[in-house]
Design a protein around this motif. Structure first.
Motif, PDB file in Angstrom:
ATOM      1  N   ARG A 248       1.126  -1.042   0.218  1.00 20.56           N
ATOM      2  CA  ARG A 248       0.261   0.317  -0.271  1.00 20.56           C
ATOM      3  C   ARG A 248       0.614   1.161   0.370  1.00 20.56           C
ATOM      4  O   ARG A 248       2.292   1.145   0.708  1.00 20.56           O
ATOM      5  N   ALA A 249       0.831   2.208  -0.648  1.00 18.08           N
ATOM      6  CA  ALA A 249       1.542   3.558  -0.602  1.00 18.08           C
ATOM      7  C   ALA A 249       0.658   4.261  -1.435  1.00 18.08           C
ATOM      8  O   ALA A 249      -0.206   4.192  -2.242  1.00 18.08           O
ATOM      9  N   ALA A 250       0.944   5.926  -1.719  1.00 21.83           N
ATOM     10  CA  ALA A 250       0.561   7.353  -1.660  1.00 21.83           C
ATOM     11  C   ALA A 250       1.713   7.748  -2.015  1.00 21.83           C
ATOM     12  O   ALA A 250       2.582   8.618  -2.482  1.00 21.83           O
ATOM     13  N   LEU A 251       1.187   9.039  -3.511  1.00 26.87           N
ATOM     14  CA  LEU A 251       1.610   9.622  -3.977  1.00 26.87           C
ATOM     15  C   LEU A 251       0.873  11.277  -3.639  1.00 26.87           C
ATOM     16  O   LEU A 251       0.027  11.334  -3.684  1.00 26.87           O
ATOM     17  N   LEU A 252       1.685  12.034  -4.121  1.00 27.60           N
ATOM     18  CA  LEU A 252       1.577  13.542  -3.778  1.00 27.60           C
ATOM     19  C   LEU A 252       2.346  14.341  -4.921  1.00 27.60           C
ATOM     20  O   LEU A 252       3.647  14.613  -4.926  1.00 27.60           O
ATOM     21  N   PHE A 253       1.465  14.703  -5.635  1.00 27.90           N
ATOM     22  CA  PHE A 253       2.043  15.628  -6.564  1.00 27.90           C
ATOM     23  C   PHE A 253       1.553  17.695  -6.744  1.00 27.90           C
ATOM     24  O   PHE A 253       0.186  17.438  -6.177  1.00 27.90           O
ATOM     25  N   VAL A 254       2.150  17.364  -6.545  1.00 30.06           N
ATOM     26  CA  VAL A 254       2.134  19.097  -6.429  1.00 30.06           C
ATOM     27  C   VAL A 254       1.846  20.603  -7.955  1.00 30.06           C
ATOM     28  O   VAL A 254       3.044  19.822  -8.768  1.00 30.06           O
ATOM     29  N   ASP A 255       1.204  20.835  -8.256  1.00 28.94           N
ATOM     30  CA  ASP A 255       0.977  21.956  -8.808  1.00 28.94           C
ATOM     31  C   ASP A 255       1.448  23.733  -8.597  1.00 28.94           C
ATOM     32  O   ASP A 255       0.802  23.972  -7.846  1.00 28.94           O
ATOM     33  N   PHE A 256       2.553  23.792  -8.526  1.00 24.21           N
ATOM     34  CA  PHE A 256       3.360  24.628  -8.124  1.00 24.21           C
ATOM     35  C   PHE A 256       3.210  26.223  -8.870  1.00 24.21           C
ATOM     36  O   PHE A 256       3.334  26.809  -7.374  1.00 24.21           O
ATOM     37  N   ASP A 257       2.166  26.267  -8.972  1.00 18.66           N
ATOM     38  CA  ASP A 257       2.220  27.949  -9.637  1.00 18.66           C
ATOM     39  C   ASP A 257       0.226  28.318  -9.208  1.00 18.66           C
ATOM     40  O   ASP A 257       0.056  29.163  -9.402  1.00 18.66           O
ATOM     41  N   THR A 258      -0.139  27.215  -8.958  1.00 14.36           N
ATOM     42  CA  THR A 258      -2.253  26.775  -8.790  1.00 14.36           C
ATOM     43  C   THR A 258      -2.174  26.997  -7.418  1.00 14.36           C
ATOM     44  O   THR A 258      -2.716  26.718  -6.657  1.00 14.36           O
ATOM     45  N   GLY A 259      -0.841  26.206  -6.431  1.00 16.24           N
ATOM     46  CA  GLY A 259      -0.972  25.474  -5.337  1.00 16.24           C
ATOM     47  C   GLY A 259      -2.125  24.530  -4.879  1.00 16.24           C
ATOM     48  O   GLY A 259      -2.877  24.316  -3.989  1.00 16.24           O
ATOM     49  N   SER A 260      -2.799  23.709  -6.363  1.00 16.78           N
ATOM     50  CA  SER A 260      -3.404  22.439  -6.140  1.00 16.78           C
ATOM     51  C   SER A 260      -2.177  21.404  -6.150  1.00 16.78           C
ATOM     52  O   SER A 260      -1.262  21.010  -6.136  1.00 16.78           O
ATOM     53  N   LEU A 261      -3.090  20.175  -4.643  1.00 16.18           N
ATOM     54  CA  LEU A 261      -2.235  18.869  -4.958  1.00 16.18           C
ATOM     55  C   LEU A 261      -3.225  17.783  -4.975  1.00 16.18           C
ATOM     56  O   LEU A 261      -4.859  17.860  -5.649  1.00 16.18           O
ATOM     57  N   LEU A 262      -2.479  16.606  -6.014  1.00 14.09           N
ATOM     58  CA  LEU A 262      -3.199  15.405  -6.272  1.00 14.09           C
ATOM     59  C   LEU A 262      -2.461  15.111  -5.514  1.00 14.09           C
ATOM     60  O   LEU A 262      -1.556  14.309  -5.277  1.00 14.09           O
ATOM     61  N   GLN A 263      -3.594  14.186  -4.533  1.00 17.01           N
ATOM     62  CA  GLN A 263      -3.222  12.839  -3.710  1.00 17.01           C
ATOM     63  C   GLN A 263      -3.694  11.447  -4.914  1.00 17.01           C
ATOM     64  O   GLN A 263      -5.140  11.585  -4.484  1.00 17.01           O
ATOM     65  N   ILE A 264      -2.756  10.732  -4.434  1.00 12.27           N
ATOM     66  CA  ILE A 264      -3.247   9.386  -4.717  1.00 12.27           C
ATOM     67  C   ILE A 264      -2.441   8.286  -4.125  1.00 12.27           C
ATOM     68  O   ILE A 264      -1.636   7.880  -3.473  1.00 12.27           O
ATOM     69  N   SER A 265      -3.726   7.372  -4.067  1.00 14.73           N
ATOM     70  CA  SER A 265      -3.933   6.117  -2.960  1.00 14.73           C
ATOM     71  C   SER A 265      -3.732   5.271  -3.751  1.00 14.73           C
ATOM     72  O   SER A 265      -4.544   4.981  -4.701  1.00 14.73           O
ATOM     73  N   GLY A 266      -2.921   3.687  -3.522  1.00 21.27           N
ATOM     74  CA  GLY A 266      -3.006   2.750  -4.251  1.00 21.27           C
ATOM     75  C   GLY A 266      -2.136   1.850  -3.624  1.00 21.27           C
ATOM     76  O   GLY A 266      -1.695   1.806  -2.593  1.00 21.27           O
ATOM     77  N   GLN A 267      -1.903   0.157  -5.235  1.00 19.05           N
ATOM     78  CA  GLN A 267      -0.954  -0.640  -4.606  1.00 19.05           C
ATOM     79  C   GLN A 267      -0.005  -0.635  -5.550  1.00 19.05           C
ATOM     80  O   GLN A 267       0.445  -0.753  -6.759  1.00 19.05           O
ATOM     81  N   ALA A 268       1.954  -1.295  -4.833  1.00 15.60           N
ATOM     82  CA  ALA A 268       2.730  -1.110  -5.731  1.00 15.60           C
ATOM     83  C   ALA A 268       3.444  -1.769  -5.909  1.00 15.60           C
ATOM     84  O   ALA A 268       3.217  -3.560  -4.517  1.00 15.60           O
ATOM     85  N   THR A 269       3.711  -2.079  -7.114  1.00 15.18           N
ATOM     86  CA  THR A 269       4.732  -3.963  -7.573  1.00 15.18           C
ATOM     87  C   THR A 269       5.860  -3.416  -7.854  1.00 15.18           C
ATOM     88  O   THR A 269       6.374  -2.461  -8.479  1.00 15.18           O
ATOM     89  N   ILE A 270       7.097  -3.837  -7.104  1.00 15.25           N
ATOM     90  CA  ILE A 270       8.623  -3.636  -7.019  1.00 15.25           C
ATOM     91  C   ILE A 270       8.784  -4.858  -8.997  1.00 15.25           C
ATOM     92  O   ILE A 270       8.705  -5.622  -8.907  1.00 15.25           O
ATOM     93  N   ASP A 271       9.369  -3.971  -9.318  1.00 11.57           N
ATOM     94  CA  ASP A 271       9.828  -4.404 -11.469  1.00 11.57           C
ATOM     95  C   ASP A 271      11.561  -3.908 -10.554  1.00 11.57           C
ATOM     96  O   ASP A 271      11.717  -3.641 -11.059  1.00 11.57           O
ATOM     97  N   TRP A 272      11.842  -5.445 -10.356  1.00 17.05           N
ATOM     98  CA  TRP A 272      13.536  -5.620 -10.362  1.00 17.05           C
ATOM     99  C   TRP A 272      14.338  -5.365 -11.613  1.00 17.05           C
ATOM    100  O   TRP A 272      15.449  -4.656 -11.225  1.00 17.05           O
ATOM    101  N   ASP A 273      13.977  -5.904 -12.606  1.00 20.24           N
ATOM    102  CA  ASP A 273      15.081  -6.385 -13.626  1.00 20.24           C
ATOM    103  C   ASP A 273      14.522  -6.705 -14.801  1.00 20.24           C
ATOM    104  O   ASP A 273      15.452  -7.449 -15.951  1.00 20.24           O
ATOM    105  N   SER A 274      13.504  -6.526 -14.739  1.00 20.95           N
ATOM    106  CA  SER A 274      12.670  -6.611 -16.502  1.00 20.95           C
ATOM    107  C   SER A 274      12.912  -5.907 -17.423  1.00 20.95           C
ATOM    108  O   SER A 274      14.107  -4.632 -17.124  1.00 20.95           O
TER     109      SER A 274
END
Length: 548
Positions: A248-274
């Motif tokens: 389980r993980a979360a991401l945050l993107f910031v719009d530095f021009d407008t002060g907006s936030l994009l919060q995302i929550s979901g599931q992460a999988t590691i691709d080691w060496d494909s």
């Protein structure tokens, strides 16, 4: 949550997931002793002062359902205070409509990242909320440690007024087209992750981390899937270790021009060496992110940031082979303009355009020359798998250009009259030579001990330059330590001591260990040297480190 197998070290600052990743990638034995020196259960004074001056802090926590999210807590500098080294008070709450609006409560685990975009400094601190109310929250420190400045896009901030009707919050389950464009053009994101296993462990809890790269470094596969490159870092593998144990993980993107936030929550999988990893220049592995929930906060932050600092083109005027695998590169401004001065010990951020790579690649290298010369010199070791170091050594020619930004870094000499010991290993000599030039040129006769460890004369970079400085200045005592001298290396001429730098040798060379110690080199060298200096009575505030 993934079941982890195998024995782990319960006294380690790393939990079982982090330890497993370190073992898988072959860094477990080197990172553990170093981390025991730099991952602390308190905030050092420097970190306390750093947090106090910030206008925002990145925060990662879980909501009532256990879902992780990342947000920004903001305020006028000083809104974060440190009543003592083991606690923080944050005079802020999550914004209305924020995914964590009702979740930053007493007992909640919280990961914080203090980051100063304009100087590229960052520090992480993880712990638990002790109390929360209308005036903010009080946070108990579990772990505190610094991070390197790589992959940070520099921006300056300013405050703006936000009226209640200016901001809005909307929830989604898929990315809209505008969100996909936002993510596809981002140069910065923040990722939240965490793990809590059975029992108690200092490494359990939430973690907030920074990820950065050129615009387009995050790939948008569709409205529910993203790909994030995982570049080389400090080998702690806090985020990757968390995701191995709990995807389980979360991401945050910031719009530095407008002060907006994009919060995302979901599931992460590691691709080691494909094979896909190789399609992302510089990536060591990939994080595949499956989106489950989204919160978009429009115009919510009382902060705005400037566009990224413009780069200055530099022209290479000299290329000097310093040893078997180390070369110096001297640059001046392409337009012959004056270069910004720097403080000895600081590093130079550079960008290079390499064929086959769509975006410029960024690296930072310590400056190795004296300040005030009207040029920058970096001294770089050629790494067999180093994309940029191989380009600099093999391709970059006199007359070619690279882009750079202002010199940065706080690994610099303190202002006092105490003796100084510059102790380095391998290519860690580079910032030390810059410091040595500054110390040689200052008034007074305070002793300077320059102690450098390397394999042999073929790998001893900048040796003649250091010898010349020591010869001209009686206050400089130079000692070269060769671990495996060649048959032609002469003791007393090429080197002074055989073996490795040890506490016994330091006691012999630095009378009473009465000096401020500046250390630079590989993690294992730093871990051993810091530990033995402390055990020998050198106070922590007299030990300064920089790792490579």
């Amino acid at each position: 949550m993934q079941a982890l197998h195998g024995k782990s070290d319960e006294t380690s600052p790393f939990h079982q997931g982090e330890q497993a990743v370190q073992a898988r990638l072959g860094v477990r034995d080197t990172i553990e002793p170093w981390a025991r020196q730099v991952v602390r259960p308190f905030l050092p004074e420097q970190h306390r002062e750093f947090f106090k001056q910030l206008p925002f802090v990145v925060a990662a926590a879980r909501d009532a359902t256990g879902r992780p999210w990342v947000t920004l807590l903001t305020g006028t500098p000083g809104f974060i205070s440190t009543p003592d080294p083991t606690s923080l008070h944050i005079a802020a709450r999550a914004l209305p409509g924020d995914a964590l609006e009702n979740s930053l409560t007493a007992g909640a685990e919280l990961g914080l990242l203090g980051i100063e975009l304009d100087t590229r400094r960052r520090n992480r601190v993880n712990g638990t909320i002790n109390a929360a109310g209308a005036n903010g929250l009080t946070f108990a420190v579990g772990q505190s440690f610094g991070n390197c400045p790589q992959y940070i896009t520099e921006r300056s901030w300013h405050q703006v007024g936000v009226r209640p009707g200016d901001a809005s919050a909307t929830r989604y389950q898929r990315l809209t087209r505008s969100m996909q464009v936002w993510i596809g053009s981002a140069t910065t994101l923040f990722i939240g992750s965490g793990y809590r296993g059975q029992g108690q462990h200092v490494g359990y809890g939430m973690d907030a981390s920074h990820r950065g790269g050129a615009a387009g470094f995050v790939t948008v596969l569709d409205d529910r899937r993203l790909i994030l490159p995982d570049y080389s870092g400090n080998n702690h593998f806090n985020t990757i270790g968390n995701l191995v144990a709990d995807p389980r993980a979360a991401l945050l993107f910031v719009d530095f021009d407008t002060g907006s936030l994009l919060q995302i929550s979901g599931q992460a999988t590691i691709d080691w060496d494909s094979a896909e990893v190789a399609r992302h220049p510089g990536a060591q592995r990939l994080i595949a992110f499956d989106i489950e929930q989204i919160v978009q906060l429009d115009g919510a932050l009382p902060l705005r940031w400037s566009a990224p600092e413009s780069s200055q083109p530099l022209r290479l005027i000299k290329k000097t082979k310093e040893s078997e695998d180390v070369t110096s590169f001297e640059f001046v401004a392409q337009d012959s303009a004056a270069l910004a001065d720097f403080t000895p010990g600081q590093h130079l951020p550079i960008e290079v355009h390499i064929e086959g790579h769509k975006q410029p690649i960024k690296r930072t290298y310590s400056l190795s020359n004296a300040p005030g010369e009207g040029r920058y010199r970096i001294t770089v070791k050629r790494e067999p798998k180093g994309t940029v170091s191989r380009y600099l050594h093999d391709t970059l020619a006199v007359g070619d250009t690279v882009n750079t930004r202002m010199p940065r870094g706080d690994f610099v000499l303190a202002h006092h009259d105490r003796p100084v010991a510059l102790v380095s290993a391998g290519v860690g000599v580079t910032p030390m030579v810059s410091m040595l030039h500054a110390l040689a040129g200052e008034a007074g006769e305070r002793p300077v001990y320059f102690i450098h460890g390397v394999r042999d004369s073929r790998h001893h970079a900048l040796a003649n330059e250091v010898r010349a400085l020591a010869k001209r200045h009686d206050k400089i005592c130079f000692s070269a330590v060769y671990s495996k001298p060649r048959n032609t290396d002469r003791q007393g001429n090429d080197y002074h001591h055989r073996g490795r730098i040890s506490i016994e040798l330091l006691k012999e060379l630095v009378p009473g260990l009465d000096a401020d110690f500046y250390l630079c080199g590989p993690e294992g060298f730093l871990a051993d040297t810091v530990a033995t200096l402390r055990q020998s009575g050198v106070q922590p505030e007299r030990i300064h480190t920089e790792t490579f």
